[in-house]
Design a protein around this motif. Structure first.
Motif, PDB file in Angstrom:
ATOM      1  N   LEU A   2     -17.905 -19.925 -43.540  1.00  0.00           N
ATOM      2  CA  LEU A   2     -17.858 -20.624 -44.823  1.00  0.00           C
ATOM      3  C   LEU A   2     -18.985 -20.184 -45.739  1.00  0.00           C
ATOM      4  O   LEU A   2     -18.765 -19.907 -46.930  1.00  0.00           O
ATOM      5  CB  LEU A   2     -17.915 -22.135 -44.595  1.00  0.00           C
ATOM      6  CG  LEU A   2     -16.697 -22.762 -43.911  1.00  0.00           C
ATOM      7  CD1 LEU A   2     -16.966 -24.213 -43.560  1.00  0.00           C
ATOM      8  CD2 LEU A   2     -15.468 -22.646 -44.794  1.00  0.00           C
ATOM      9  N   LEU A  10     -12.402 -23.521 -46.013  1.00  0.00           N
ATOM     10  CA  LEU A  10     -12.774 -22.546 -47.033  1.00  0.00           C
ATOM     11  C   LEU A  10     -12.044 -22.832 -48.347  1.00  0.00           C
ATOM     12  O   LEU A  10     -12.659 -22.819 -49.435  1.00  0.00           O
ATOM     13  CB  LEU A  10     -12.463 -21.135 -46.540  1.00  0.00           C
ATOM     14  CG  LEU A  10     -12.733 -19.974 -47.497  1.00  0.00           C
ATOM     15  CD1 LEU A  10     -14.129 -20.044 -48.089  1.00  0.00           C
ATOM     16  CD2 LEU A  10     -12.512 -18.644 -46.784  1.00  0.00           C
ATOM     17  N   THR A  57     -10.245 -15.403 -42.197  1.00  0.00           N
ATOM     18  CA  THR A  57     -10.250 -16.197 -40.969  1.00  0.00           C
ATOM     19  C   THR A  57      -9.399 -15.555 -39.880  1.00  0.00           C
ATOM     20  O   THR A  57      -9.774 -15.583 -38.705  1.00  0.00           O
ATOM     21  CB  THR A  57      -9.778 -17.635 -41.239  1.00  0.00           C
ATOM     22  OG1 THR A  57      -8.528 -17.610 -41.941  1.00  0.00           O
ATOM     23  CG2 THR A  57     -10.792 -18.393 -42.079  1.00  0.00           C
ATOM     24  N   ALA A 115      -8.695 -16.456 -47.955  1.00  0.00           N
ATOM     25  CA  ALA A 115      -9.071 -17.314 -46.841  1.00  0.00           C
ATOM     26  C   ALA A 115      -8.319 -16.930 -45.571  1.00  0.00           C
ATOM     27  O   ALA A 115      -8.896 -16.889 -44.473  1.00  0.00           O
ATOM     28  CB  ALA A 115      -8.803 -18.776 -47.195  1.00  0.00           C
ATOM     29  N   LEU A 151     -17.950 -18.128 -49.097  1.00  0.00           N
ATOM     30  CA  LEU A 151     -18.145 -18.825 -50.368  1.00  0.00           C
ATOM     31  C   LEU A 151     -19.226 -18.159 -51.209  1.00  0.00           C
ATOM     32  O   LEU A 151     -19.055 -17.971 -52.416  1.00  0.00           O
ATOM     33  CB  LEU A 151     -18.512 -20.290 -50.107  1.00  0.00           C
ATOM     34  CG  LEU A 151     -17.383 -21.193 -49.627  1.00  0.00           C
ATOM     35  CD1 LEU A 151     -17.949 -22.527 -49.151  1.00  0.00           C
ATOM     36  CD2 LEU A 151     -16.357 -21.415 -50.728  1.00  0.00           C
TER      37      LEU A 151
END
Length: 364
Positions: free
Chosen positions: A318, A206, A113, A109, A322
């Motif tokens: 996201l 996330l 990001t 994550a 995911l």
């Protein structure tokens, strides 16, 4: 401090959607602070006390800065980042597969990001650790000195940006400052807000979403089987497990009744974003995580004039992260305790250890 909190859906909509001047942001509207009754060194007071950013501005001042930033966050602008985000995701998943079988999804994550984030701001990888440190300390509300440290760092970034540079947020704000469209203080504090609000919130969303799907295998199966699309599943994750727990502070300018509660003039009202997603007056069985429900209208990205500028980008990150993660590793499972991050503003795990499971699936 004698603060209130708007925790219900209706209360939060009323406060955030107000255009009458009843609920205003900014330390100048905090009477207790102006009267010298609060300790300016308190982390929450320091956060609100002298920062001029989108979270602290009202009316035309607020709209002027939003108008300046809006082109970077339109659906069309975000769509152009899709291939980049997909490529980052695939590269990180390849690395995760090589590093397995046990990994911490916090790393996944964070790397995703922060890489998107650095590109958005036109910064190199050498800035990642500093920006992460600033964001973590700001949300922990344990170090009031972080604000001045962050301002000095950001001011230096703006000063160093070449007038010929363009296409990123640092260049945009630096140019606006040079041309007199925004003050130096507004440019610095707006950049600070974008850094703080744009990084850990998406990282947290996330992690929360991955944790939710791992701990609700029936819901994960609905998405992986295609019976529920990723987009509505992400919206349900945002409703039920918002990474933004609480935001500070909106102030009443007169005596007002808010959902049956009398608030005096000068009251400070915290924005209970996560709590509003669990309001039983708004949602049926709100505690239940159900990807088949229609979660449209949740307040994870706020409401009204202060609706999150980065909502489209966050949704794209996201969905991509995911779907890539759980499609590649359909047998992913938790591998240990999931400790919470100690913050009343951000709600996310401090780490998310997982076993990748067998049989990684690669796209044809």
């Amino acid at each position: 401090m004698g603060l209130w909190a708007a925790c219900g859906d209706e209360a939060l909509r009323t406060v955030q959607g107000d255009t009458s001047g009843t609920f205003l942001r900014g330390a100048e509207n905090w009477p207790a602070l102006q009267r010298g009754e609060l300790d300016r060194a308190h982390p929450l007071v320091a956060l609100v006390g002298d920062l001029r950013s989108l979270l602290a501005l009202n009316g035309t001042e607020h709209e002027q800065i939003r108008r300046l930033l809006r082109p970077a966050f339109t659906p069309a602008a975000v769509k152009q980042r899709r291939s980049q985000i997909e490529a980052i995701t695939e590269r990180l998943l390849d690395g995760m597969e090589q590093a397995g079988p046990r990994v911490d999804l916090l790393d996944y994550a964070w790397e995703l990001t922060v890489e998107v984030f650095l590109d958005l701001f036109g910064l190199g990888a050498e800035h990642a650790a500093t920006l992460t440190d600033i964001t973590t300390r700001a949300f922990a509300l344990s170090d009031p000195g972080v604000h001045e440290e962050a301002r000095a760092y950001i001011a230096d970034l703006l000063d160093r940006r070449s007038p010929e540079a363009e296409g990123d947020l640092i260049s945009l704000l630096a140019a606006a400052q040079r041309e007199g469209d925004v003050s130096r203080a507004d440019a610095v504090d707006t950049c600070y807000l974008l850094i703080v609000a744009g990084f850990d919130t998406t990282l947290g969303a996330l992690l929360n979403s991955a944790h939710a799907l791992l701990t609700h295998p029936d819901q994960r199966d609905l998405v992986l089987s295609g019976r529920v699309a990723w987009a509505p599943a992400v919206e349900e994750c945002l409703r039920r497990y918002s990474s933004v727990a609480t935001l500070p502070i909106v102030f009443t300018t007169r005596d007002v009744e808010l959902c049956g509660t009398e608030l005096p003039a000068g009251a400070g009202v915290l924005l209970g974003i996560a709590a509003a997603g669990l309001d039983p007056h708004r949602w049926q069985d709100p505690e239940v995580f159900d990807v088949t429900r229609n979660p449209r209208g949740h307040l994870a990205f706020g409401h009204g004039p202060h609706l999150c500028l980065g909502a489209h980008l966050a949704r794209l990150e996201l969905e991509t992260a995911l779907s890539g993660l759980l499609t590649r590793f359909p047998h992913l499972e938790l591998a240990g305790p999931v400790p919470p991050l100690p913050s009343f503003m951000i709600r996310r795990p401090a780490s998310l250890p997982v076993n990748l499971g067998s049989g990684a699936v690669h796209a044809a």
